[in-house]
Design an enzyme around this catalytic site. Structure first.
Site, short mmCIF file in Angstrom:
data_model
loop_
_atom_site.label_atom_id
_atom_site.label_comp_id
_atom_site.label_asym_id
_atom_site.label_seq_id
_atom_site.Cartn_x
_atom_site.Cartn_y
_atom_site.Cartn_z
N ILE A 88 4.46 -11.30 0.70
CA ILE A 88 3.82 -12.16 1.70
C ILE A 88 2.45 -12.64 1.23
CG2 ILE A 88 3.00 -12.25 4.10
CD1 ILE A 88 5.10 -10.04 4.71
N LYS A 148 -2.00 -11.86 -7.71
CA LYS A 148 -1.75 -12.43 -6.37
C LYS A 148 -2.72 -13.57 -6.07
CE LYS A 148 0.30 -8.13 -4.77
NZ LYS A 148 1.25 -7.72 -3.74
N LYS A 177 27.78 0.89 10.93
CA LYS A 177 27.06 2.09 10.48
C LYS A 177 27.80 2.68 9.28
CE LYS A 177 25.48 6.52 12.12
NZ LYS A 177 25.74 7.60 13.03
N ASN A 217 7.77 1.93 4.72
CA ASN A 217 6.66 2.54 4.00
C ASN A 217 5.88 3.41 4.97
OD1 ASN A 217 7.17 1.26 1.63
ND2 ASN A 217 5.28 0.08 1.60
N PHE A 226 -4.85 -5.41 -0.09
CA PHE A 226 -5.11 -3.98 -0.19
C PHE A 226 -4.22 -3.41 -1.28
CE2 PHE A 226 -7.87 -2.23 3.13
CZ PHE A 226 -8.27 -3.42 3.70
N ASP A 234 8.53 -2.64 -0.15
CA ASP A 234 8.69 -3.37 -1.42
C ASP A 234 10.13 -3.73 -1.71
OD1 ASP A 234 5.92 -3.28 -2.52
OD2 ASP A 234 6.25 -1.15 -2.12
N1 CTP Z 1 2.05 -7.12 -0.06
C1 CTP Z 1 2.74 -8.13 0.59
N2 CTP Z 1 4.10 -8.19 0.45
C2 CTP Z 1 4.76 -7.30 -0.28
C3 CTP Z 1 4.07 -6.26 -0.93
C4 CTP Z 1 2.70 -6.20 -0.79
O1 CTP Z 1 2.14 -8.94 1.27
N3 CTP Z 1 6.07 -7.40 -0.39
C5 CTP Z 1 0.58 -7.07 0.05
C6 CTP Z 1 0.05 -5.86 0.78
O2 CTP Z 1 -0.19 -6.14 2.15
C7 CTP Z 1 -1.26 -5.58 0.05
C8 CTP Z 1 -1.01 -6.06 -1.36
O3 CTP Z 1 0.07 -6.97 -1.25
O4 CTP Z 1 -2.32 -6.35 0.56
C9 CTP Z 1 -0.68 -5.01 -2.36
O5 CTP Z 1 0.36 -4.23 -1.93
P1 CTP Z 1 1.03 -3.09 -2.83
O6 CTP Z 1 2.25 -2.59 -2.16
O7 CTP Z 1 0.00 -2.11 -3.24
O8 CTP Z 1 1.38 -3.93 -4.09
P2 CTP Z 1 2.67 -4.40 -4.76
O9 CTP Z 1 2.38 -5.79 -5.19
O10 CTP Z 1 3.86 -4.19 -3.92
O11 CTP Z 1 2.70 -3.46 -6.00
P3 CTP Z 1 3.25 -1.96 -6.19
O12 CTP Z 1 3.89 -1.54 -4.89
O13 CTP Z 1 4.20 -2.09 -7.31
O14 CTP Z 1 2.05 -1.13 -6.53
#
Ligand code: CTP
Length: 394
Positions: A305, A338, A288, A209, A320, A278
Protein backbone atom coordinates in the site's frame (compact mmCIF):
# COMPACT_ATOMS: atom_id res chain seq x y z
CA UNK A 1 4.22 42.27 33.23
CA UNK A 2 2.27 39.12 32.37
CA UNK A 3 0.47 37.45 35.23
CA UNK A 4 2.10 34.40 36.74
CA UNK A 5 0.39 31.04 36.24
CA UNK A 6 -0.74 29.63 39.57
CA UNK A 7 0.11 26.01 40.24
CA UNK A 8 -1.18 23.99 43.16
CA UNK A 9 1.52 21.35 43.58
CA UNK A 10 0.01 18.29 45.26
CA UNK A 11 2.48 15.93 46.88
CA UNK A 12 1.35 12.43 47.84
CA UNK A 13 3.13 9.69 49.76
CA UNK A 14 5.57 7.93 47.45
CA UNK A 15 9.33 7.71 47.40
CA UNK A 16 9.41 10.11 44.42
CA UNK A 17 8.15 12.82 46.83
CA UNK A 18 11.77 13.83 47.34
CA UNK A 19 11.80 14.89 43.67
CA UNK A 20 8.81 17.18 44.25
CA UNK A 21 11.14 19.60 46.00
CA UNK A 22 13.02 19.94 42.72
CA UNK A 23 9.73 20.38 40.85
CA UNK A 24 8.76 23.18 43.26
CA UNK A 25 12.18 24.82 42.82
CA UNK A 26 11.99 24.62 39.00
CA UNK A 27 8.45 26.01 38.94
CA UNK A 28 9.44 29.00 41.07
CA UNK A 29 12.58 29.55 38.99
CA UNK A 30 10.46 29.51 35.82
CA UNK A 31 8.10 32.17 37.06
CA UNK A 32 5.15 30.08 38.22
CA UNK A 33 3.31 30.96 41.41
CA UNK A 34 3.31 27.82 43.58
CA UNK A 35 1.34 26.65 46.59
CA UNK A 36 2.09 23.16 47.90
CA UNK A 37 -0.56 20.85 49.34
CA UNK A 38 0.68 17.66 50.99
CA UNK A 39 -1.09 14.48 51.98
CA UNK A 40 -0.45 12.91 55.37
CA UNK A 41 1.77 10.17 53.97
CA UNK A 42 3.77 12.64 51.84
CA UNK A 43 5.03 14.02 55.14
CA UNK A 44 6.58 10.62 55.92
CA UNK A 45 8.89 11.23 52.95
CA UNK A 46 9.56 14.98 53.00
CA UNK A 47 8.83 17.82 55.40
CA UNK A 48 6.53 20.80 54.76
CA UNK A 49 9.44 23.03 55.80
CA UNK A 50 11.37 22.00 52.66
CA UNK A 51 8.56 23.27 50.44
CA UNK A 52 7.92 26.32 52.59
CA UNK A 53 11.56 27.32 52.17
CA UNK A 54 11.61 26.64 48.42
CA UNK A 55 8.35 28.41 47.61
CA UNK A 56 8.57 31.05 50.30
CA UNK A 57 4.92 30.40 50.97
CA UNK A 58 2.73 28.54 53.44
CA UNK A 59 2.38 24.78 52.83
CA UNK A 60 -1.05 23.23 53.25
CA UNK A 61 -1.05 19.95 55.13
CA UNK A 62 -3.74 17.27 55.04
CA UNK A 63 -5.41 18.74 58.13
CA UNK A 64 -4.56 22.44 57.84
CA UNK A 65 -7.31 24.52 59.40
CA UNK A 66 -7.55 28.27 59.24
CA UNK A 67 -9.94 29.51 61.88
CA UNK A 68 -10.79 32.60 59.87
CA UNK A 69 -11.35 30.58 56.68
CA UNK A 70 -13.28 27.30 56.95
CA UNK A 71 -13.56 27.19 53.13
CA UNK A 72 -9.83 26.94 52.57
CA UNK A 73 -10.09 24.11 50.02
CA UNK A 74 -12.56 26.16 47.95
CA UNK A 75 -10.27 29.19 48.07
CA UNK A 76 -7.28 27.09 47.03
CA UNK A 77 -9.28 25.61 44.13
CA UNK A 78 -10.35 29.11 43.04
CA UNK A 79 -6.79 30.41 43.33
CA UNK A 80 -5.07 27.75 41.20
CA UNK A 81 -4.97 27.72 37.38
CA UNK A 82 -3.61 24.17 37.33
CA UNK A 83 -3.35 21.38 39.89
CA UNK A 84 -0.24 19.28 39.35
CA UNK A 85 0.05 16.22 41.58
CA UNK A 86 3.58 14.81 41.55
CA UNK A 87 4.07 12.15 42.64
CA UNK A 88 0.56 10.75 42.30
CA UNK A 89 0.32 7.37 44.02
CA UNK A 90 -1.96 4.49 42.99
CA UNK A 91 -4.06 5.31 46.05
CA UNK A 92 -4.41 8.91 44.95
CA UNK A 93 -5.54 7.91 41.44
CA UNK A 94 -8.17 5.70 42.97
CA UNK A 95 -9.26 8.40 45.40
CA UNK A 96 -9.84 11.16 42.90
CA UNK A 97 -11.51 8.79 40.46
CA UNK A 98 -14.07 8.02 43.15
CA UNK A 99 -14.47 11.62 44.26
CA UNK A 100 -13.07 11.00 47.74
CA UNK A 101 -12.67 14.17 49.77
CA UNK A 102 -10.95 13.38 53.05
CA UNK A 103 -8.02 15.78 53.17
CA UNK A 104 -6.90 19.16 51.85
CA UNK A 105 -5.63 17.84 48.51
CA UNK A 106 -8.62 15.65 47.61
CA UNK A 107 -11.17 18.28 48.70
CA UNK A 108 -9.33 20.92 46.65
CA UNK A 109 -9.29 18.61 43.62
CA UNK A 110 -13.00 17.97 43.97
CA UNK A 111 -13.71 21.70 44.17
CA UNK A 112 -11.47 22.43 41.17
CA UNK A 113 -12.91 22.76 37.65
CA UNK A 114 -9.78 23.52 35.60
CA UNK A 115 -6.85 21.41 34.42
CA UNK A 116 -5.66 18.58 36.69
CA UNK A 117 -2.34 16.94 35.82
CA UNK A 118 -1.08 13.79 37.48
CA UNK A 119 2.48 12.46 37.40
CA UNK A 120 2.06 8.88 38.63
CA UNK A 121 4.76 7.09 40.55
CA UNK A 122 4.55 3.53 41.74
CA UNK A 123 5.99 0.03 41.46
CA UNK A 124 5.55 -1.53 38.02
CA UNK A 125 3.18 -4.25 39.24
CA UNK A 126 1.03 -1.64 40.95
CA UNK A 127 0.96 0.41 37.73
CA UNK A 128 0.20 -2.60 35.55
CA UNK A 129 -2.46 -3.90 37.93
CA UNK A 130 -5.84 -3.99 36.24
CA UNK A 131 -7.34 -1.81 38.96
CA UNK A 132 -4.81 0.97 38.40
CA UNK A 133 -5.05 0.65 34.63
CA UNK A 134 -8.83 0.94 34.77
CA UNK A 135 -8.54 3.97 37.06
CA UNK A 136 -6.01 5.50 34.67
CA UNK A 137 -8.24 4.98 31.61
CA UNK A 138 -11.29 6.39 33.41
CA UNK A 139 -9.37 9.45 34.61
CA UNK A 140 -8.14 10.10 31.06
CA UNK A 141 -11.73 9.98 29.85
CA UNK A 142 -12.44 12.76 32.37
CA UNK A 143 -9.75 14.85 30.63
CA UNK A 144 -7.27 14.49 33.46
CA UNK A 145 -3.82 14.86 31.94
CA UNK A 146 -1.03 12.40 32.69
CA UNK A 147 2.68 13.17 32.63
CA UNK A 148 4.25 9.71 32.47
CA UNK A 149 4.83 7.40 34.17
CA UNK A 150 8.07 6.35 32.57
CA UNK A 151 9.78 3.05 32.00
CA UNK A 152 13.00 2.39 33.89
CA UNK A 153 14.66 1.17 37.08
CA UNK A 154 12.52 1.71 40.14
CA UNK A 155 13.33 2.47 43.76
CA UNK A 156 12.47 -1.16 44.65
CA UNK A 157 14.94 -2.48 42.05
CA UNK A 158 12.30 -3.61 39.54
CA UNK A 159 12.53 -2.49 35.95
CA UNK A 160 9.31 -1.45 34.26
CA UNK A 161 6.68 1.28 33.89
CA UNK A 162 5.76 3.36 36.89
CA UNK A 163 8.69 5.74 37.45
CA UNK A 164 7.74 9.36 37.88
CA UNK A 165 8.95 11.61 35.06
CA UNK A 166 12.04 13.60 35.90
CA UNK A 167 11.35 17.10 37.29
CA UNK A 168 12.90 18.82 34.23
CA UNK A 169 10.62 16.81 31.91
CA UNK A 170 7.57 17.61 34.05
CA UNK A 171 8.47 21.30 33.78
CA UNK A 172 8.88 20.99 30.00
CA UNK A 173 5.51 19.23 29.61
CA UNK A 174 3.84 21.86 31.76
CA UNK A 175 5.40 24.67 29.76
CA UNK A 176 4.14 23.04 26.55
CA UNK A 177 0.64 22.97 27.97
CA UNK A 178 0.61 26.57 29.13
CA UNK A 179 2.51 27.97 26.15
CA UNK A 180 -0.46 27.41 23.87
CA UNK A 181 1.90 26.87 20.94
CA UNK A 182 0.17 27.30 17.56
CA UNK A 183 -1.01 23.92 16.34
CA UNK A 184 1.59 22.65 13.92
CA UNK A 185 -0.74 20.81 11.50
CA UNK A 186 -3.64 23.24 11.40
CA UNK A 187 -5.19 23.24 7.92
CA UNK A 188 -3.48 19.98 6.93
CA UNK A 189 -5.17 16.70 6.11
CA UNK A 190 -3.45 13.52 7.23
CA UNK A 191 -4.36 9.94 6.31
CA UNK A 192 -3.07 7.24 8.64
CA UNK A 193 -3.27 3.46 8.39
CA UNK A 194 -3.10 1.40 11.59
CA UNK A 195 -3.52 -2.09 13.00
CA UNK A 196 -3.05 -5.37 11.16
CA UNK A 197 -4.79 -6.58 8.02
CA UNK A 198 -6.34 -10.05 7.75
CA UNK A 199 -6.15 -12.20 4.63
CA UNK A 200 -8.67 -14.99 4.53
CA UNK A 201 -7.65 -18.55 3.66
CA UNK A 202 -11.18 -19.90 4.02
CA UNK A 203 -14.33 -18.61 5.79
CA UNK A 204 -12.90 -19.26 9.27
CA UNK A 205 -9.14 -18.89 8.92
CA UNK A 206 -6.89 -16.04 8.03
CA UNK A 207 -3.30 -14.82 7.94
CA UNK A 208 -2.44 -11.71 9.87
CA UNK A 209 0.36 -9.77 11.58
CA UNK A 210 0.79 -9.02 15.26
CA UNK A 211 -0.37 -5.45 15.93
CA UNK A 212 -2.42 -3.84 18.72
CA UNK A 213 -3.10 -0.73 16.60
CA UNK A 214 -2.00 1.41 19.56
CA UNK A 215 0.84 3.26 17.83
CA UNK A 216 -1.27 4.15 14.77
CA UNK A 217 -4.26 5.28 16.87
CA UNK A 218 -2.06 7.39 19.15
CA UNK A 219 -0.38 8.97 16.11
CA UNK A 220 -3.85 9.76 14.74
CA UNK A 221 -4.77 11.35 18.10
CA UNK A 222 -1.54 13.35 18.19
CA UNK A 223 -2.03 14.71 14.63
CA UNK A 224 -5.64 15.58 15.50
CA UNK A 225 -4.50 17.38 18.67
CA UNK A 226 -2.07 19.38 16.53
CA UNK A 227 -4.94 20.68 14.43
CA UNK A 228 -4.86 18.25 11.48
CA UNK A 229 -7.95 16.80 9.87
CA UNK A 230 -7.30 13.09 10.32
CA UNK A 231 -8.64 10.03 8.54
CA UNK A 232 -7.66 6.78 10.19
CA UNK A 233 -8.00 3.61 8.12
CA UNK A 234 -7.55 0.71 10.50
CA UNK A 235 -7.50 -3.04 10.34
CA UNK A 236 -9.11 -5.22 13.02
CA UNK A 237 -7.74 -4.22 16.45
CA UNK A 238 -9.12 -3.47 19.87
CA UNK A 239 -7.32 -0.17 20.52
CA UNK A 240 -9.57 2.89 20.10
CA UNK A 241 -8.68 6.29 18.74
CA UNK A 242 -10.18 9.48 20.24
CA UNK A 243 -13.83 9.96 19.39
CA UNK A 244 -13.08 13.09 17.33
CA UNK A 245 -10.83 11.18 14.87
CA UNK A 246 -12.65 9.96 11.74
CA UNK A 247 -11.98 6.29 11.26
CA UNK A 248 -12.78 3.66 8.67
CA UNK A 249 -12.56 0.00 9.60
CA UNK A 250 -11.21 -2.46 7.05
CA UNK A 251 -10.12 -6.08 6.99
CA UNK A 252 -7.79 -7.04 4.14
CA UNK A 253 -4.93 -5.15 2.49
CA UNK A 254 -7.12 -4.84 -0.59
CA UNK A 255 -9.88 -3.12 1.46
CA UNK A 256 -7.26 -0.93 3.13
CA UNK A 257 -5.82 0.21 -0.20
CA UNK A 258 -9.24 0.93 -1.60
CA UNK A 259 -10.22 3.06 1.47
CA UNK A 260 -6.91 4.87 1.31
CA UNK A 261 -7.36 5.62 -2.40
CA UNK A 262 -10.93 6.85 -1.80
CA UNK A 263 -9.65 9.44 0.66
CA UNK A 264 -6.08 10.31 -0.26
CA UNK A 265 -6.49 12.79 -3.12
CA UNK A 266 -6.77 15.97 -1.01
CA UNK A 267 -4.44 14.82 1.77
CA UNK A 268 -1.10 16.46 2.54
CA UNK A 269 0.50 13.61 4.46
CA UNK A 270 0.21 9.82 4.40
CA UNK A 271 1.39 7.87 7.45
CA UNK A 272 1.51 4.13 6.96
CA UNK A 273 1.63 2.60 10.43
CA UNK A 274 -0.40 -0.50 9.55
CA UNK A 275 1.19 -3.91 9.90
CA UNK A 276 -0.07 -5.03 6.53
CA UNK A 277 0.00 -8.78 6.11
CA UNK A 278 2.87 -9.43 3.70
CA UNK A 279 1.28 -12.52 2.23
CA UNK A 280 -2.12 -13.48 1.00
CA UNK A 281 -3.40 -16.95 0.16
CA UNK A 282 -2.99 -17.60 -3.59
CA UNK A 283 -6.37 -19.32 -3.58
CA UNK A 284 -9.27 -18.41 -1.30
CA UNK A 285 -11.27 -21.50 -0.40
CA UNK A 286 -15.03 -20.90 -0.28
CA UNK A 287 -15.46 -23.96 1.92
CA UNK A 288 -13.82 -24.53 5.27
CA UNK A 289 -10.68 -26.56 4.61
CA UNK A 290 -10.81 -29.88 6.47
CA UNK A 291 -8.17 -30.24 9.14
CA UNK A 292 -7.84 -34.03 9.08
CA UNK A 293 -4.88 -33.82 6.71
CA UNK A 294 -1.94 -31.46 6.83
CA UNK A 295 -2.13 -28.33 4.72
CA UNK A 296 0.39 -26.74 2.42
CA UNK A 297 -0.55 -23.17 1.64
CA UNK A 298 0.60 -21.32 -1.40
CA UNK A 299 1.06 -17.66 -0.57
CA UNK A 300 1.40 -14.66 -2.84
CA UNK A 301 3.14 -11.40 -1.96
CA UNK A 302 0.51 -8.87 -0.93
CA UNK A 303 0.05 -5.42 -2.46
CA UNK A 304 2.37 -2.83 -0.94
CA UNK A 305 0.00 0.00 0.00
CA UNK A 306 2.70 2.45 1.01
CA UNK A 307 4.70 1.94 -2.18
CA UNK A 308 1.62 2.27 -4.38
CA UNK A 309 0.53 5.50 -2.68
CA UNK A 310 3.95 7.12 -2.59
CA UNK A 311 4.55 6.36 -6.27
CA UNK A 312 1.11 7.42 -7.44
CA UNK A 313 0.54 10.54 -5.33
CA UNK A 314 3.15 13.15 -4.84
CA UNK A 315 2.84 13.75 -1.12
CA UNK A 316 4.81 13.65 2.08
CA UNK A 317 4.68 10.01 3.13
CA UNK A 318 5.95 8.25 6.23
CA UNK A 319 6.55 4.54 6.60
CA UNK A 320 7.30 2.33 9.58
CA UNK A 321 9.85 -0.45 9.66
CA UNK A 322 9.61 -3.05 12.38
CA UNK A 323 12.88 -4.98 12.28
CA UNK A 324 14.35 -7.81 14.29
CA UNK A 325 17.89 -7.07 13.07
CA UNK A 326 19.98 -4.61 11.08
CA UNK A 327 17.55 -1.82 11.93
CA UNK A 328 19.31 1.04 10.16
CA UNK A 329 20.27 -0.89 7.03
CA UNK A 330 16.79 -2.32 6.52
CA UNK A 331 15.07 0.96 7.32
CA UNK A 332 17.22 2.92 4.86
CA UNK A 333 16.52 0.34 2.16
CA UNK A 334 12.75 0.77 2.70
CA UNK A 335 13.11 4.57 2.67
CA UNK A 336 14.71 4.32 -0.76
CA UNK A 337 12.72 1.43 -2.27
CA UNK A 338 9.33 2.80 -1.23
CA UNK A 339 10.32 6.36 -2.28
CA UNK A 340 9.01 7.86 0.95
CA UNK A 341 9.92 11.02 2.87
CA UNK A 342 10.61 9.55 6.33
CA UNK A 343 10.93 6.06 7.78
CA UNK A 344 10.32 5.35 11.47
CA UNK A 345 12.20 2.23 12.50
CA UNK A 346 11.84 0.19 15.64
CA UNK A 347 13.27 -3.04 16.95
CA UNK A 348 10.85 -5.87 17.50
CA UNK A 349 11.10 -9.35 18.95
CA UNK A 350 8.62 -11.85 20.32
CA UNK A 351 8.45 -9.76 23.50
CA UNK A 352 9.29 -6.17 22.48
CA UNK A 353 7.82 -3.46 20.26
CA UNK A 354 4.47 -5.10 19.54
CA UNK A 355 1.50 -5.63 21.87
CA UNK A 356 3.03 -3.59 24.67
CA UNK A 357 2.65 -0.04 25.86
CA UNK A 358 6.19 1.20 25.33
CA UNK A 359 8.31 1.71 22.30
CA UNK A 360 11.27 3.66 20.97
CA UNK A 361 11.80 4.63 17.35
CA UNK A 362 14.48 6.11 15.15
CA UNK A 363 13.48 8.42 12.31
CA UNK A 364 15.55 8.42 9.11
CA UNK A 365 15.05 10.92 6.32
CA UNK A 366 16.85 12.99 3.67
CA UNK A 367 20.51 12.36 3.08
CA UNK A 368 21.60 10.52 6.22
CA UNK A 369 19.53 12.44 8.76
CA UNK A 370 18.34 10.60 11.82
CA UNK A 371 16.69 11.24 15.18
CA UNK A 372 16.21 8.80 18.05
CA UNK A 373 12.96 9.02 20.03
CA UNK A 374 13.71 7.30 23.34
CA UNK A 375 11.72 4.50 24.98
CA UNK A 376 8.45 5.73 26.45
CA UNK A 377 4.76 4.88 26.44
CA UNK A 378 3.27 4.93 22.95
CA UNK A 379 0.97 7.87 23.69
CA UNK A 380 3.87 10.17 24.63
CA UNK A 381 5.98 8.67 21.86
CA UNK A 382 3.27 9.52 19.30
CA UNK A 383 3.19 13.14 20.56
CA UNK A 384 6.98 13.37 20.20
CA UNK A 385 6.80 11.69 16.78
CA UNK A 386 4.30 14.28 15.51
CA UNK A 387 6.45 17.10 16.93
CA UNK A 388 9.49 15.76 15.06
CA UNK A 389 7.52 15.26 11.85
CA UNK A 390 6.40 18.87 12.14
CA UNK A 391 10.09 19.94 12.28
CA UNK A 392 10.89 17.84 9.22
CA UNK A 393 7.75 18.71 7.24
CA UNK A 394 7.55 22.45 7.89
N1 CTP B 1 3.49 -1.72 4.07
C1 CTP B 1 2.39 -1.58 3.23
N2 CTP B 1 1.94 -2.67 2.55
C2 CTP B 1 2.53 -3.86 2.68
C3 CTP B 1 3.64 -4.02 3.54
C4 CTP B 1 4.09 -2.91 4.23
O1 CTP B 1 1.85 -0.50 3.13
N3 CTP B 1 2.07 -4.89 2.00
C5 CTP B 1 4.01 -0.53 4.78
C6 CTP B 1 3.88 -0.60 6.28
O2 CTP B 1 2.70 0.06 6.72
C7 CTP B 1 5.12 0.14 6.75
C8 CTP B 1 6.14 -0.12 5.67
O3 CTP B 1 5.39 -0.47 4.52
O4 CTP B 1 4.92 1.53 6.80
C9 CTP B 1 7.14 -1.18 5.96
O5 CTP B 1 6.53 -2.35 6.32
P1 CTP B 1 7.32 -3.71 6.58
O6 CTP B 1 6.35 -4.82 6.74
O7 CTP B 1 8.33 -3.51 7.63
O8 CTP B 1 8.08 -3.82 5.23
P2 CTP B 1 8.03 -4.77 4.03
O9 CTP B 1 8.20 -3.87 2.85
O10 CTP B 1 6.85 -5.65 4.04
O11 CTP B 1 9.33 -5.59 4.26
P3 CTP B 1 9.63 -6.89 5.15
O12 CTP B 1 8.33 -7.33 5.76
O13 CTP B 1 10.20 -7.84 4.17
O14 CTP B 1 10.62 -6.45 6.18
Amino acid sequence: MSQKIKIMLGVTGGIAAYKSAEIARLLIKNNFDVKVVMTRTAEDFITPLTFETLTNSKVYQYNTVEKENPMLHIDLARWADIILVAPATAEFLSKILHGRADDMLTTSCLAFDKKIILAPSMNKNMWENKATQENYQSLKKRSIIFFGPEFGTQACGDIGSGRMKEPEDILKDLQNIVKKKPKSFKGKKVLITAGPTVEYIDPVRYLSNRSSGMMGCEIANAFHNQGAEVILVKGPCTYKEQDEVNSIEVKSAKDMLSSVEDNISDCDIFVSVAAVSDFTASKLSKEKIKSDKGLTLELTKNIDILKIISEKYNMFSIGFAAETDELKKNALKKLKDKKISVIAANKVSFTDGIDNENNSITLYWGEGLEKILKLKNKKDLAIEFVEEISNIYN
